[in-house]
Motif scaffolding. Structure first.
Motif, short mmCIF file in Angstrom:
data_model
loop_
_atom_site.label_atom_id
_atom_site.label_comp_id
_atom_site.label_asym_id
_atom_site.label_seq_id
_atom_site.Cartn_x
_atom_site.Cartn_y
_atom_site.Cartn_z
N GLY A 29 7.22 127.29 22.55
CA GLY A 29 7.47 126.92 21.10
C GLY A 29 5.95 126.19 20.05
N HIS A 30 5.48 125.89 21.09
CA HIS A 30 4.33 125.39 20.47
C HIS A 30 3.28 126.38 20.00
N VAL A 109 -0.69 119.03 22.47
CA VAL A 109 -0.26 119.38 22.31
C VAL A 109 0.70 118.71 22.97
N ILE A 112 4.48 118.02 22.08
CA ILE A 112 6.02 119.33 21.17
C ILE A 112 5.70 119.47 22.82
N TYR A 115 9.16 117.28 24.48
CA TYR A 115 10.03 116.86 23.30
C TYR A 115 10.29 118.40 23.50
N ALA B 50 0.10 121.67 17.87
CA ALA B 50 0.74 122.96 18.05
C ALA B 50 0.45 123.97 16.94
N THR B 55 6.68 124.61 15.04
CA THR B 55 7.17 123.59 15.94
C THR B 55 6.39 122.19 15.26
N ALA B 56 4.92 122.08 14.38
CA ALA B 56 4.41 121.31 14.22
C ALA B 56 4.83 120.37 13.35
N LEU B 59 8.67 118.75 15.24
CA LEU B 59 8.13 117.78 16.01
C LEU B 59 7.28 117.01 15.78
N GLY B 60 6.36 117.12 15.03
CA GLY B 60 5.68 116.47 14.51
C GLY B 60 5.33 115.51 13.51
#
Lengths: 139, 97
Positions: A29-30, A109, A112, A115, B50, B55-56, B59-60
């Motif tokens: 996903g990242h 990363v 993330i 998560y 990321a 996503t960055a 989730l960031g």
């Protein structure tokens, strides 16, 4: 309701690949489109396909209710713990504890990724649980 | 039958209107670049690590918002279990009496 051979066969061949694709979406996903929520929903749709075609009883022996609810709760607690890890590292709640570490040692990363995997497991288990719980027959 | 036709015409008109609005919105100028947008495009991938900017962000930079969504799901599952279980209890009481 009569179950056709097509539904029976296709569901059994397709469900493992749907679960695998869900896990792929979680773990990449990242880097590519995807992420925890999407991957979790794909995993749940695999479980839903299984119990729509094979019955809740058969699917519940593969994904027991107890395990699903445990995964749901444990993933949430682990997510909270991961958030507190950021707090302990001085990056704030849900901050990235890897921000201060050398990027070459630990990729930034990784937090993330953690998560995403936790959210995906939680969403997958939660939605599968709700759907299976509502669809189960005879109590 | 008559009212059914009227309803269909209304629905089609509503859909066309929506399409018109969407077309306008898509053809219009894209939102001009703000400071936040420029910052995220420039530093988002580097700061969070990321490659996927979405996503960055979720989730960031907005992890707390994501945490809220997780809690919503948890509450939803809890609610389903609660109501299903309470209905079962009621069924059992009805059977007993």
């Amino acid at each position: 309701m009569k179950k056709t051979t097509i539904l029976d066969l296709v569901s059994r061949k397709l469900a493992p690949f749907m679960l695998l694709f869900g896990l792929y979406l979680l773990s990449y996903g990242h880097m590519s489109p995807g992420g925890g929520f999407q991957g979790g929903v794909v995993i749940a749709s695999g479980v839903i396909l299984l119990f729509v075609a094979q019955g809740v009883g058969t699917t519940a022996s593969l994904f027991p209710f107890r395990t699903l609810s445990l995964v749901e709760a444990a993933a949430f607690l682990l997510l909270l713990a991961a958030g507190l890890a950021g707090l302990a590292a001085g990056a704030g709640f849900l901050g990235n504890p890897m921000a201060g570490v050398d990027v070459r040692a630990v990729p930034r990363v990784s937090m993330i990724l953690v998560y995403n995997v936790l959210i995906g497991l939680k969403v997958g288990a939660g939605i599968s649980f709700v759907c299976m719980y509502l669809f189960r027959e005879g109590r | 039958m008559k009212s059914g036709h009227l309803l269909t015409v209304l629905e089609v008109a509503l859909l066309l209107l929506t399409a018109l609005f969407l077309l306008q919105a898509l053809q219009g100028p894209h939102p001009e670049s703000s400071d936040v947008r420029g910052y995220l495009v420039e530093n988002g991938s580097h700061e969070t690590g990321a490659l996927n900017l979405v996503t960055a962000i979720y989730l960031g930079y907005r992890a707390f918002d994501t945490m809220g969504e997780i809690v919503v799901l948890l509450v939803a599952v809890t609610g389903v279990i609660y109501f299903a279980a309470s209905r079962e209890r009621k069924d059992e009481e009805d059977h007993d009496s």
